[in-house]
Design a protein around this motif. Sequence first.
Motif, PDB file in Angstrom:
ATOM      1  N   GLU A   8      42.366  26.712  12.224  1.00  0.00           N
ATOM      2  CA  GLU A   8      42.770  27.491  11.365  1.00  0.00           C
ATOM      3  C   GLU A   8      43.690  28.201  12.628  1.00  0.00           C
ATOM      4  OE1 GLU A   8      40.109  27.865  13.000  1.00  0.00           O
ATOM      5  OE2 GLU A   8      37.997  27.585  11.448  1.00  0.00           O
ATOM      6  N   PRO A  33      40.029  23.361   8.861  1.00  0.00           N
ATOM      7  CA  PRO A  33      38.916  23.065   7.777  1.00  0.00           C
ATOM      8  C   PRO A  33      38.373  24.396   7.288  1.00  0.00           C
ATOM      9  CG  PRO A  33      38.860  23.906  10.440  1.00  0.00           C
ATOM     10  CD  PRO A  33      39.887  24.117   9.927  1.00  0.00           C
ATOM     11  N   GLY A  34      38.560  25.608   7.419  1.00  0.00           N
ATOM     12  CA  GLY A  34      38.389  26.656   6.649  1.00  0.00           C
ATOM     13  C   GLY A  34      38.816  26.485   4.575  1.00  0.00           C
ATOM     14  N   ALA A  37      36.892  26.750   1.454  1.00  0.00           N
ATOM     15  CA  ALA A  37      35.443  27.233   1.914  1.00  0.00           C
ATOM     16  C   ALA A  37      34.560  28.451   0.487  1.00  0.00           C
ATOM     17  CB  ALA A  37      35.107  27.701   3.290  1.00  0.00           C
ATOM     18  N   PRO A  42      33.640  20.636  -0.163  1.00  0.00           N
ATOM     19  CA  PRO A  42      33.140  19.580   0.337  1.00  0.00           C
ATOM     20  C   PRO A  42      34.420  19.515   1.623  1.00  0.00           C
ATOM     21  CG  PRO A  42      33.107  18.378  -0.816  1.00  0.00           C
ATOM     22  CD  PRO A  42      33.513  19.818  -2.593  1.00  0.00           C
ATOM     23  N   VAL A  43      33.859  19.429   2.618  1.00  0.00           N
ATOM     24  CA  VAL A  43      34.667  18.698   4.223  1.00  0.00           C
ATOM     25  C   VAL A  43      35.058  17.830   3.625  1.00  0.00           C
ATOM     26  CG1 VAL A  43      33.677  20.837   5.831  1.00  0.00           C
ATOM     27  CG2 VAL A  43      32.987  18.250   5.374  1.00  0.00           C
ATOM     28  N   THR A  62      33.928  26.676  13.934  1.00  0.00           N
ATOM     29  CA  THR A  62      32.610  27.133  13.391  1.00  0.00           C
ATOM     30  C   THR A  62      32.282  25.448  12.796  1.00  0.00           C
ATOM     31  OG1 THR A  62      34.551  26.116  11.303  1.00  0.00           O
ATOM     32  CG2 THR A  62      34.907  28.414  12.309  1.00  0.00           C
ATOM     33  N   ARG A  64      31.734  24.524   9.800  1.00  0.00           N
ATOM     34  CA  ARG A  64      32.859  23.676   8.900  1.00  0.00           C
ATOM     35  C   ARG A  64      33.306  22.839   9.631  1.00  0.00           C
ATOM     36  NH1 ARG A  64      33.991  24.005   3.131  1.00  0.00           N
ATOM     37  NH2 ARG A  64      35.864  22.987   2.990  1.00  0.00           N
ATOM     38  N   ALA A  67      31.521  20.170  10.439  1.00  0.00           N
ATOM     39  CA  ALA A  67      31.062  19.071   9.656  1.00  0.00           C
ATOM     40  C   ALA A  67      32.005  18.177   9.072  1.00  0.00           C
ATOM     41  CB  ALA A  67      30.153  19.588   8.510  1.00  0.00           C
ATOM     42  N   LEU A  68      33.291  19.111   9.043  1.00  0.00           N
ATOM     43  CA  LEU A  68      34.237  17.908   9.395  1.00  0.00           C
ATOM     44  C   LEU A  68      34.578  16.552  10.275  1.00  0.00           C
ATOM     45  CD1 LEU A  68      37.150  17.490   7.697  1.00  0.00           C
ATOM     46  CD2 LEU A  68      37.778  19.082   9.477  1.00  0.00           C
TER      47      LEU A  68
END
Length: 272
Positions: A8, A33-34, A37, A42-43, A62, A64, A67-68
Amino acid sequence: MRICLITEAPDHPLLAATADVLTPRHRVEVLDPGAGASAGRPVSDLVGRGALADVYLLKSHTPRALALAASLEERGAPVLNSAASTALCQDRTEMAALALRAGLPFAATRTVATLGQLAAEEPATPLVIKSRHSRRHDLVARADDMACVRDLAKGWPNEPVVVQEFTANSGWDHKLWVIEGRLFAALRRSELSPDGRGPTRPLPIRDLPEGWADLVVRVGEVFALDVYGVDILDAGDGVPLIVDINAFPGIRGQAGAPEALAGLAVRVGSGG
């Protein structure tokens, strides 16, 4: 070569300097990645189904971002550090358990369901109390008596925590960082010292106590990390006590760190 930063904050000093090293010969991209959101995207939407980058550098921690990274790994992309290794360093309970199983000199760590429960137990003090799950603005505090524990519990009553006995020390943390086996070091006034966090001082590798450099390299092997930090206290006479392990820390102000990170990215991205 396409090298992608999962972050980020692409203007972070280490990332910005690394990008400067890479861009004359390589394409550096940023993946936040944010993004999306708030809209519930979805990522998987962040990268689509097109060609992947040659390597991804996972600077964000994070949920997220993890997950990414895991999604990218499932598609065969190399990610530094891996989602699994990064997640392990975010859970201080699992971190301590693995370190102690591996025989590393890690601080004895006990997990308590909530800080409110810890206050009710009235444990012996002094203690170091930390949020179980490492994240931005988490709890890291020293409690010298039960009044301190109760005060912390008022503000964080339902926070899952880990507890360590306070080890007397100089008040300076040894901040050791590794990028693919290359070691960097500094001294930083601990946030748990009476005067709070203070300046960072240079620490030549040659001035480390005997065996510490090998110990830090061993941490990377145990946790399967390529870019990481280890916080060590001198428990007396050069005896090391590891109090924290961080996946992909900032490594600010360390000459040669951007070049080392760029070299690692190129090597992994080229399949080396």
